[in-house]
Design a protein around this motif. Structure first.
Motif, PDB file in Angstrom:
ATOM      1  N   GLY A   1     -11.337  10.584 -31.104  1.00 46.97           N
ATOM      2  CA  GLY A   1     -12.063  10.053 -32.250  1.00 46.97           C
ATOM      3  C   GLY A   1     -13.515  10.418 -32.386  1.00 46.97           C
ATOM      4  O   GLY A   1     -14.137  10.090 -33.399  1.00 46.97           O
ATOM      5  N   SER A   2     -14.111  11.082 -31.393  1.00 51.64           N
ATOM      6  CA  SER A   2     -15.533  11.444 -31.507  1.00 51.64           C
ATOM      7  C   SER A   2     -15.703  12.628 -32.453  1.00 51.64           C
ATOM      8  O   SER A   2     -14.749  13.358 -32.751  1.00 51.64           O
TER       9      SER A   2
ATOM     10  N   ALA B   1     -30.456   5.763 -31.547  1.00 47.44           N
ATOM     11  CA  ALA B   1     -29.364   6.303 -30.735  1.00 47.44           C
ATOM     12  C   ALA B   1     -28.991   5.277 -29.680  1.00 47.44           C
ATOM     13  O   ALA B   1     -29.839   4.502 -29.215  1.00 47.44           O
ATOM     14  N   ILE B   2     -27.720   5.273 -29.312  1.00 47.17           N
ATOM     15  CA  ILE B   2     -27.228   4.484 -28.189  1.00 47.17           C
ATOM     16  C   ILE B   2     -26.596   5.468 -27.218  1.00 47.17           C
ATOM     17  O   ILE B   2     -25.739   6.276 -27.597  1.00 47.17           O
TER      18      ILE B   2
ATOM     19  N   ILE C   1     -24.297   7.788 -31.361  1.00 45.55           N
ATOM     20  CA  ILE C   1     -23.739   7.142 -30.184  1.00 45.55           C
ATOM     21  C   ILE C   1     -23.284   8.244 -29.231  1.00 45.55           C
ATOM     22  O   ILE C   1     -22.427   9.066 -29.579  1.00 45.55           O
ATOM     23  N   VAL C   2     -23.905   8.273 -28.056  1.00 44.72           N
ATOM     24  CA  VAL C   2     -23.638   9.311 -27.047  1.00 44.72           C
ATOM     25  C   VAL C   2     -23.029   8.634 -25.827  1.00 44.72           C
ATOM     26  O   VAL C   2     -23.623   7.707 -25.265  1.00 44.72           O
TER      27      VAL C   2
ATOM     28  N   ALA D   1     -17.599   6.985 -30.186  1.00 48.71           N
ATOM     29  CA  ALA D   1     -18.830   7.762 -30.014  1.00 48.71           C
ATOM     30  C   ALA D   1     -18.910   8.900 -31.018  1.00 48.71           C
ATOM     31  O   ALA D   1     -17.895   9.359 -31.563  1.00 48.71           O
ATOM     32  N   ASP D   2     -20.136   9.362 -31.232  1.00 37.93           N
ATOM     33  CA  ASP D   2     -20.335  10.594 -31.998  1.00 37.93           C
ATOM     34  C   ASP D   2     -20.185  11.815 -31.105  1.00 37.93           C
ATOM     35  O   ASP D   2     -19.596  12.815 -31.500  1.00 37.93           O
ATOM     36  N   ILE D   3     -20.753  11.721 -29.886  1.00 37.19           N
ATOM     37  CA  ILE D   3     -20.715  12.837 -28.941  1.00 37.19           C
ATOM     38  C   ILE D   3     -20.303  12.296 -27.580  1.00 37.19           C
ATOM     39  O   ILE D   3     -20.863  11.295 -27.112  1.00 37.19           O
ATOM     40  N   ILE D   4     -19.330  12.952 -26.948  1.00 38.85           N
ATOM     41  CA  ILE D   4     -18.940  12.574 -25.591  1.00 38.85           C
ATOM     42  C   ILE D   4     -19.209  13.757 -24.664  1.00 38.85           C
ATOM     43  O   ILE D   4     -19.050  14.916 -25.053  1.00 38.85           O
TER      44      ILE D   4
END
Length: 279
Positions: free
Chosen positions: A173-174, A74-75, A103-104, A134-137
């Motif tokens: 885009g997340s 994870a980042i 990616i958070v 990102a995947d999650i914001i």
């Protein structure tokens, strides 16, 4: 053992950013690697803090890690001090991000309708481009509004307004957009999120404790990332993060010796471990 990369500043005193991320994620049984973006004597609640910009070191760290073949599960990014740092972090995402990791992004830059010291609305648009990768914001209401170039809707914004913000945020885009610090219809304080895959909203809240404190967003985002690395679902990880953050605030509220610049996350780590181990 899974490995998280956290990219944000170090406030040497103040219990926020990396001094929160490192102990919380490590306590959850996850190796925590860091890229410090700056070193501050304290966080920005205080006056006359010292600030050492580490932008020039970030590229070299990345290149060294590439040469060593390091990989991350994870980042997780927090406070980034400039547009240049956001651009470099975007390169980190391109270099180390893949279909097997998360990616958070916690776009830490505003609260209560105001940008943090040194930030402008132009910076918010730059941050919105990072969120697209990102995947999650995890923005709060202020950050969501600024990234969407919208007027601040207020901390008491009704549910339809929050949902409108979320549907606009997901267009960046997340995979998941989650707004934190929301007052829910049942009177509790929590988060509301949107899943782009299912096109469904979800929410969860805890009892509101009548204090405001620095660093709670960092506690929430760090706990969320650690829970993800313990194989909890996105929603369950968010729920664990909300419950733990609430415990930290309650502990601070009832502690006559608590500091006024941060929450007592340290004393509640044993309870966090019970949560993730289902004790």
């Amino acid at each position: 053992m899974k490995r998280v990369l956290s990219i944000q500043d170090i406030s040497c005193l103040g219990k926020c950013s990396l001094t929160v991320a490192l102990p919380i994620i490590s306590a959850m049984g996850v190796e925590t690697s860091i890229v410090p973006t700056a070193v501050l004597s304290t966080h920005t609640k205080f006056n006359h803090f010292t600030f050492r910009d580490l932008t020039n070191d970030m590229e070299g760290i990345k290149n060294h890690w590439v040469s060593e073949g390091f990989k991350f599960d994870a980042i997780y990014t927090g406070y980034l001090g400039s547009k240049e740092q956001v651009d470099i972090v975007s390169e980190y995402f391109s270099t180390f991000g893949n279909s097997h990791n998360y990616i958070v992004v916690d776009p830490a830059m505003a609260d209560n309708g105001k940008m943090y010291t040194g930030f402008t609305k132009d910076f918010a648009i730059t941050m919105s481009r990072l969120c697209s990768k990102a995947d999650i914001i995890l923005p709060n209401i202020s950050e969501a509004c600024f990234m969407l170039n919208r007027d601040y809707v207020g901390e008491d914004a009704p549910l339809p307004v929050i949902k409108e913000l979320l549907t606009d945020l997901i267009k960046l885009g997340s995979k998941y957009a989650v707004i934190t610090g929301v007052k829910l219809p049942d009177g509790k304080l929590g988060f509301i999120g949107y899943d782009s895959s299912s096109q469904e909203f979800f929410m969860y809240g805890t009892d509101e404790v009548p204090i405001k404190s620095h660093g709670t967003g960092d506690v929430f985002a760090s706990t969320f990332t650690g829970a993800l690395m313990n194989d909890f679902s996105v929603f369950d990880s968010l729920k664990i993060a909300a419950d733990f953050t609430c415990l930290c605030i309650q502990d601070t509220y009832t502690d006559p010796d608590a500091v006024d610049y941060a929450v007592n996350f340290e004393t509640q780590i044993p309870n966090l471990l019970k949560m993730i181990n289902n004790v």
